[in-house]
Design a protein around this motif. Structure first.
Motif, PDB file in Angstrom:
ATOM      1  N   ARG A 118      64.638  25.804 -11.477  1.00 49.82           N
ATOM      2  CA  ARG A 118      63.418  25.011 -11.222  1.00 49.82           C
ATOM      3  C   ARG A 118      62.457  25.128 -12.395  1.00 49.82           C
ATOM      4  NH1 ARG A 118      62.701  26.688  -5.312  1.00 49.82           N
ATOM      5  NH2 ARG A 118      62.382  28.530  -6.459  1.00 49.82           N
ATOM      6  N   GLN A 119      62.331  26.335 -12.929  1.00 54.69           N
ATOM      7  CA  GLN A 119      61.445  26.532 -14.071  1.00 54.69           C
ATOM      8  C   GLN A 119      62.022  25.889 -15.327  1.00 54.69           C
ATOM      9  OE1 GLN A 119      60.657  30.651 -14.900  1.00 54.69           O
ATOM     10  NE2 GLN A 119      58.969  30.188 -16.261  1.00 54.69           N
ATOM     11  N   THR A 120      63.332  25.966 -15.481  1.00 58.99           N
ATOM     12  CA  THR A 120      63.997  25.413 -16.659  1.00 58.99           C
ATOM     13  C   THR A 120      63.992  23.894 -16.645  1.00 58.99           C
ATOM     14  OG1 THR A 120      65.446  27.346 -16.735  1.00 58.99           O
ATOM     15  CG2 THR A 120      66.151  25.432 -17.962  1.00 58.99           C
ATOM     16  N   ALA A 121      64.336  23.312 -15.501  1.00 55.90           N
ATOM     17  CA  ALA A 121      64.481  21.859 -15.416  1.00 55.90           C
ATOM     18  C   ALA A 121      63.202  21.158 -14.992  1.00 55.90           C
ATOM     19  CB  ALA A 121      65.599  21.509 -14.435  1.00 55.90           C
ATOM     20  N   GLY A 122      62.195  21.914 -14.626  1.00 54.85           N
ATOM     21  CA  GLY A 122      60.947  21.312 -14.182  1.00 54.85           C
ATOM     22  C   GLY A 122      60.093  20.813 -15.324  1.00 54.85           C
ATOM     23  N   SER A 123      59.174  19.932 -14.996  1.00 54.94           N
ATOM     24  CA  SER A 123      58.283  19.372 -16.016  1.00 54.94           C
ATOM     25  C   SER A 123      56.895  19.997 -15.916  1.00 54.94           C
ATOM     26  CB  SER A 123      58.207  17.851 -15.870  1.00 54.94           C
ATOM     27  OG  SER A 123      57.783  17.506 -14.572  1.00 54.94           O
ATOM     28  N   GLY A 124      56.846  21.283 -15.572  1.00 55.83           N
ATOM     29  CA  GLY A 124      55.572  21.999 -15.497  1.00 55.83           C
ATOM     30  C   GLY A 124      54.914  22.102 -16.852  1.00 55.83           C
ATOM     31  N   LYS A 125      54.152  23.159 -17.064  1.00 57.58           N
ATOM     32  CA  LYS A 125      53.386  23.251 -18.315  1.00 57.58           C
ATOM     33  C   LYS A 125      54.139  23.934 -19.443  1.00 57.58           C
ATOM     34  CE  LYS A 125      51.241  27.495 -16.846  1.00 57.58           C
ATOM     35  NZ  LYS A 125      50.333  28.470 -17.259  1.00 57.58           N
ATOM     36  N   ASP A 126      55.182  24.728 -19.129  1.00 58.00           N
ATOM     37  CA  ASP A 126      55.886  25.481 -20.166  1.00 58.00           C
ATOM     38  C   ASP A 126      57.277  24.920 -20.405  1.00 58.00           C
ATOM     39  OD1 ASP A 126      53.782  27.307 -20.403  1.00 58.00           O
ATOM     40  OD2 ASP A 126      54.557  28.540 -18.764  1.00 58.00           O
ATOM     41  N   GLY A 127      57.793  25.199 -21.584  1.00 61.86           N
ATOM     42  CA  GLY A 127      59.185  24.899 -21.874  1.00 61.86           C
ATOM     43  C   GLY A 127      59.405  23.633 -22.674  1.00 61.86           C
ATOM     44  N   PHE A 128      60.663  23.306 -22.776  1.00 61.05           N
ATOM     45  CA  PHE A 128      61.142  22.206 -23.604  1.00 61.05           C
ATOM     46  C   PHE A 128      60.810  20.839 -23.023  1.00 61.05           C
ATOM     47  CE2 PHE A 128      64.794  19.290 -24.127  1.00 61.05           C
ATOM     48  CZ  PHE A 128      64.677  19.024 -25.477  1.00 61.05           C
ATOM     49  N   LEU A 129      61.070  20.659 -21.728  1.00 64.53           N
ATOM     50  CA  LEU A 129      60.945  19.340 -21.113  1.00 64.53           C
ATOM     51  C   LEU A 129      59.528  18.767 -21.134  1.00 64.53           C
ATOM     52  CD1 LEU A 129      62.574  17.098 -19.804  1.00 64.53           C
ATOM     53  CD2 LEU A 129      62.173  18.192 -17.602  1.00 64.53           C
ATOM     54  N   PRO A 130      58.490  19.542 -20.806  1.00 62.72           N
ATOM     55  CA  PRO A 130      57.143  18.959 -20.845  1.00 62.72           C
ATOM     56  C   PRO A 130      56.747  18.433 -22.225  1.00 62.72           C
ATOM     57  CG  PRO A 130      57.120  21.027 -19.657  1.00 62.72           C
ATOM     58  CD  PRO A 130      58.472  20.894 -20.270  1.00 62.72           C
ATOM     59  N   GLY A 131      57.123  19.156 -23.259  1.00 64.11           N
ATOM     60  CA  GLY A 131      56.831  18.690 -24.614  1.00 64.11           C
ATOM     61  C   GLY A 131      57.556  17.400 -24.938  1.00 64.11           C
ATOM     62  N   LEU A 132      58.783  17.293 -24.471  1.00 67.19           N
ATOM     63  CA  LEU A 132      59.567  16.088 -24.710  1.00 67.19           C
ATOM     64  C   LEU A 132      58.996  14.909 -23.926  1.00 67.19           C
ATOM     65  CD1 LEU A 132      62.145  14.982 -26.104  1.00 67.19           C
ATOM     66  CD2 LEU A 132      63.340  15.474 -23.960  1.00 67.19           C
ATOM     67  N   LEU A 178      63.622  11.783 -16.502  1.00 65.32           N
ATOM     68  CA  LEU A 178      64.035  12.754 -17.527  1.00 65.32           C
ATOM     69  C   LEU A 178      64.304  14.121 -16.905  1.00 65.32           C
ATOM     70  CD1 LEU A 178      61.672  11.821 -20.486  1.00 65.32           C
ATOM     71  CD2 LEU A 178      64.145  11.489 -20.362  1.00 65.32           C
ATOM     72  N   GLU A 179      63.509  14.492 -15.934  1.00 65.29           N
ATOM     73  CA  GLU A 179      63.716  15.767 -15.239  1.00 65.29           C
ATOM     74  C   GLU A 179      65.056  15.766 -14.508  1.00 65.29           C
ATOM     75  OE1 GLU A 179      61.414  18.270 -11.783  1.00 65.29           O
ATOM     76  OE2 GLU A 179      60.193  17.140 -13.198  1.00 65.29           O
ATOM     77  N   ASP A 180      65.398  14.660 -13.869  1.00 65.13           N
ATOM     78  CA  ASP A 180      66.686  14.551 -13.169  1.00 65.13           C
ATOM     79  C   ASP A 180      67.859  14.626 -14.146  1.00 65.13           C
ATOM     80  OD1 ASP A 180      65.370  14.324 -10.758  1.00 65.13           O
ATOM     81  OD2 ASP A 180      65.645  12.146 -10.593  1.00 65.13           O
ATOM     82  N   ILE A 181      67.728  13.940 -15.261  1.00 63.55           N
ATOM     83  CA  ILE A 181      68.790  13.954 -16.273  1.00 63.55           C
ATOM     84  C   ILE A 181      68.963  15.368 -16.828  1.00 63.55           C
ATOM     85  CG2 ILE A 181      69.440  13.108 -18.570  1.00 63.55           C
ATOM     86  CD1 ILE A 181      67.885  10.484 -17.744  1.00 63.55           C
TER      87      ILE A 181
END
Length: 166
Positions: A89-103, A149-152
């Motif tokens: 959930r933390q890895t694939a989520g679009s929260g505030k941290d990580g790769f996905l939110p920046g993308l 994008l989160e689903d993908i």
């Protein structure tokens, strides 16, 4: 001709595909999602999260010295952890941290964002068939591109290809 999985003698012409160990999957999830703390501020949290996640994959060997063995064999419990666990959930989520939110918040075109997801998770660009399937996902989520994008991203991190070392 060089296929030890089929029973032939290995010729070592290439690196043989193997499933990653549980700790390797854990580290790959952290790396793919850019969740490692560069400043060390979350070191204790990450250490406890690592212990909690790996406990899902350990089993007591029943030996005199109480050895444990770690298996990532796709049991129901492990599959549920990969699909719905805190780490995923933390890895694939679009929260505030990580790769996905920046993308998600970057100004690049959607096709480039999708290619970045593939490169970050599978180290390759999407095939034509994959792009066709993704275009349908994006068409159905025109008003919610971040959710698409989160689903993908979630699907890529839960793919068999992600957990193979090749």
């Amino acid at each position: 001709a060089d296929s030890p999985q089929a029973g032939t003698a290995p010729l070592f012409s290439h690196y043989y595909t193997r499933q990653m160990q549980a700790e390797e999957v854990y580290n790959s999830l952290l790396a793919a999602a850019s969740l490692r703390s560069k400043s060390g501020e979350n070191a204790d949290v990450l250490a406890q999260a690592r212990v909690d996640w790996l406990q899902q994959f350990n089993r007591n060997m029943g030996t005199d010295d109480a050895m444990e063995e770690s298996h990532f064999n796709g049991s129901v419990r492990q599959a549920l952890e990969m699909m719905n666990g805190d780490l995923i959930r933390q890895t694939a989520g679009s929260g505030k941290d990580g790769f996905l939110p920046g993308l998600i918040h970057s100004a690049m075109p959607m096709n480039d964002k999708v290619q970045h997801l593939f490169l970050a998770s599978l180290s390759r660009k999407p095939t034509g068939r994959e792009l066709s399937a993704i275009s349908k996902i994006l068409a159905n989520a025109k008003d919610k591109p971040a959710a698409a994008l989160e689903d993908i991203w979630w699907a890529l991190l839960n793919s068999n290809e992600f957990i193979l070392d090749h």
